[in-house]
Structure formats: C-alpha cells, structure tokens
Design a protein around this motif. Structure first.
Motif, mmCIF file in Angstrom:
data_model
loop_
_atom_site.group_PDB
_atom_site.id
_atom_site.type_symbol
_atom_site.label_atom_id
_atom_site.label_comp_id
_atom_site.label_asym_id
_atom_site.label_seq_id
_atom_site.Cartn_x
_atom_site.Cartn_y
_atom_site.Cartn_z
ATOM 1 N N THR A 162 -0.215 1.331 9.128
ATOM 2 C CA THR A 162 -1.318 2.083 9.017
ATOM 3 C C THR A 162 -1.492 2.393 7.467
ATOM 4 O O THR A 162 -0.405 2.621 6.724
ATOM 5 C CB THR A 162 -1.220 3.506 9.431
ATOM 6 O OG1 THR A 162 -1.039 3.259 10.940
ATOM 7 C CG2 THR A 162 -2.455 4.188 9.328
ATOM 8 N N LEU A 163 -2.589 2.135 6.749
ATOM 9 C CA LEU A 163 -2.809 2.211 5.304
ATOM 10 C C LEU A 163 -3.887 3.042 5.057
ATOM 11 O O LEU A 163 -4.816 3.143 6.011
ATOM 12 C CB LEU A 163 -3.135 0.805 4.827
ATOM 13 C CG LEU A 163 -2.093 -0.186 4.938
ATOM 14 C CD1 LEU A 163 -2.821 -1.703 4.704
ATOM 15 C CD2 LEU A 163 -1.059 -0.087 4.149
ATOM 16 N N PRO A 164 -3.978 3.576 3.818
ATOM 17 C CA PRO A 164 -4.945 4.624 3.479
ATOM 18 C C PRO A 164 -6.468 3.702 3.028
ATOM 19 O O PRO A 164 -6.421 2.351 2.944
ATOM 20 C CB PRO A 164 -4.607 5.130 2.034
ATOM 21 C CG PRO A 164 -3.571 4.130 1.579
ATOM 22 C CD PRO A 164 -3.120 3.483 2.743
ATOM 23 N N THR A 165 -7.651 4.211 2.849
ATOM 24 C CA THR A 165 -8.736 3.715 2.772
ATOM 25 C C THR A 165 -9.548 4.448 1.459
ATOM 26 O O THR A 165 -8.678 5.363 1.330
ATOM 27 C CB THR A 165 -9.664 3.464 3.911
ATOM 28 O OG1 THR A 165 -10.034 4.988 4.058
ATOM 29 C CG2 THR A 165 -9.250 2.843 5.147
ATOM 30 N N HIS A 166 -10.308 3.726 0.901
ATOM 31 C CA HIS A 166 -11.098 4.516 -0.204
ATOM 32 C C HIS A 166 -11.782 5.697 0.436
ATOM 33 O O HIS A 166 -12.043 6.852 -0.517
ATOM 34 C CB HIS A 166 -11.868 3.568 -0.831
ATOM 35 C CG HIS A 166 -11.260 2.322 -1.558
ATOM 36 N ND1 HIS A 166 -10.660 2.614 -2.556
ATOM 37 C CD2 HIS A 166 -11.349 1.041 -1.220
ATOM 38 C CE1 HIS A 166 -9.985 1.346 -2.838
ATOM 39 N NE2 HIS A 166 -10.616 0.585 -2.024
ATOM 40 N N SER A 167 -12.269 5.756 1.652
ATOM 41 C CA SER A 167 -12.950 6.917 2.317
ATOM 42 C C SER A 167 -11.791 7.947 2.934
ATOM 43 O O SER A 167 -11.001 7.470 3.733
ATOM 44 C CB SER A 167 -13.810 6.445 3.279
ATOM 45 O OG SER A 167 -14.308 7.477 4.142
ATOM 46 N N LYS A 168 -11.965 9.059 2.888
ATOM 47 C CA LYS A 168 -11.051 10.121 3.301
ATOM 48 C C LYS A 168 -11.263 9.923 4.914
ATOM 49 O O LYS A 168 -10.372 10.555 5.696
ATOM 50 C CB LYS A 168 -11.165 11.382 2.787
ATOM 51 C CG LYS A 168 -10.752 11.532 1.338
ATOM 52 C CD LYS A 168 -11.080 12.858 0.837
ATOM 53 C CE LYS A 168 -10.218 12.687 -0.592
ATOM 54 N NZ LYS A 168 -10.277 14.084 -1.322
ATOM 55 N N ARG A 169 -12.553 9.705 5.418
ATOM 56 C CA ARG A 169 -12.790 9.865 6.764
ATOM 57 C C ARG A 169 -12.329 8.511 7.409
ATOM 58 O O ARG A 169 -12.204 8.609 8.604
ATOM 59 C CB ARG A 169 -14.387 10.004 7.002
ATOM 60 C CG ARG A 169 -14.947 11.240 6.421
ATOM 61 C CD ARG A 169 -16.392 11.299 6.575
ATOM 62 N NE ARG A 169 -17.017 10.176 6.045
ATOM 63 C CZ ARG A 169 -18.284 9.611 6.316
ATOM 64 N NH1 ARG A 169 -19.016 10.367 7.123
ATOM 65 N NH2 ARG A 169 -18.824 8.538 5.330
ATOM 66 N N ARG A 170 -11.957 7.565 6.572
ATOM 67 C CA ARG A 170 -11.706 6.230 7.412
ATOM 68 C C ARG A 170 -10.294 6.061 7.625
ATOM 69 O O ARG A 170 -9.570 6.598 6.831
ATOM 70 C CB ARG A 170 -12.322 5.273 6.736
ATOM 71 C CG ARG A 170 -14.021 5.145 7.002
ATOM 72 C CD ARG A 170 -14.672 3.910 6.297
ATOM 73 N NE ARG A 170 -16.129 3.927 6.626
ATOM 74 C CZ ARG A 170 -16.851 3.191 6.032
ATOM 75 N NH1 ARG A 170 -16.271 2.027 5.376
ATOM 76 N NH2 ARG A 170 -18.496 3.215 6.554
ATOM 77 N N LYS A 171 -9.793 5.280 8.662
ATOM 78 C CA LYS A 171 -8.573 4.849 8.637
ATOM 79 C C LYS A 171 -8.454 3.414 8.932
ATOM 80 O O LYS A 171 -9.326 2.587 9.382
ATOM 81 C CB LYS A 171 -7.609 5.461 10.051
ATOM 82 C CG LYS A 171 -8.078 6.931 10.301
ATOM 83 C CD LYS A 171 -7.050 7.802 9.651
ATOM 84 C CE LYS A 171 -7.220 9.169 9.878
ATOM 85 N NZ LYS A 171 -6.253 9.994 9.186
#
Length: 82
Positions: free
Chosen positions: A33-42
């Motif tokens: 699982t990785l972070p995205t640029h958007s805080k809402r997205r996974k």
C-alpha cells in the motif's frame, strides 16, 4: 465490499485487459500500500504472475469505494518484487 466504477475507469480497465476479480483481490489482499498525492485516495499493488496491478481508489465508507484507475505496471515502475 462494493466497488463503484465510473464509466471512464470501466473503459480503461477493459482496454487494459484487467479483470474485476483481479481488482477485488488487489483491494482485499494487496502486496503493498502506497501513499498518493491526494489525501482522499489510496493506492495498492498486487502481483499476478509476472505482472503487477496498480489500483488507485477513494474510500467512501467502510464497505464502499470508488475506483479511480487500475493499470498493469511496467517492470521499472513496480514496487512489488518477486
């Protein structure tokens, strides 16, 4: 888990020869699982044989998500080794 798949995402998934069951497996049992640029997205990745599926989604509730995109990664872009 209920997956909402907008028309654009559905078209891209078909073009990329990705099966719904593969997306579901990546979401339920990701290798990473990785972070995205958007805080809402996974973002999750799951290896299927020699290919790695990259799935980006937005959680809406405990059991509902909106699929943003899913794509097979090229070897140089993979975060999942194996």
């Amino acid at each position: 888990m209920h997956i909402i798949c907008p028309i654009h995402a559905k078209e891209r998934i078909q073009q990329r020869n990705i099966k719904e069951v593969q997306i579901e497996e990546a979401l339920r049992n990701p290798d990473i699982t990785l972070p995205t640029h958007s805080k809402r997205r996974k973002r999750v990745m799951k290896k299927f044989g020699s290919k790695t599926l990259d799935v980006i989604y937005e959680p809406r509730s405990e059991d509902k998500i909106v699929l943003v995109t899913a794509v097979w990664l090229k070897e140089k872009d993979r975060k999942v080794k194996g």
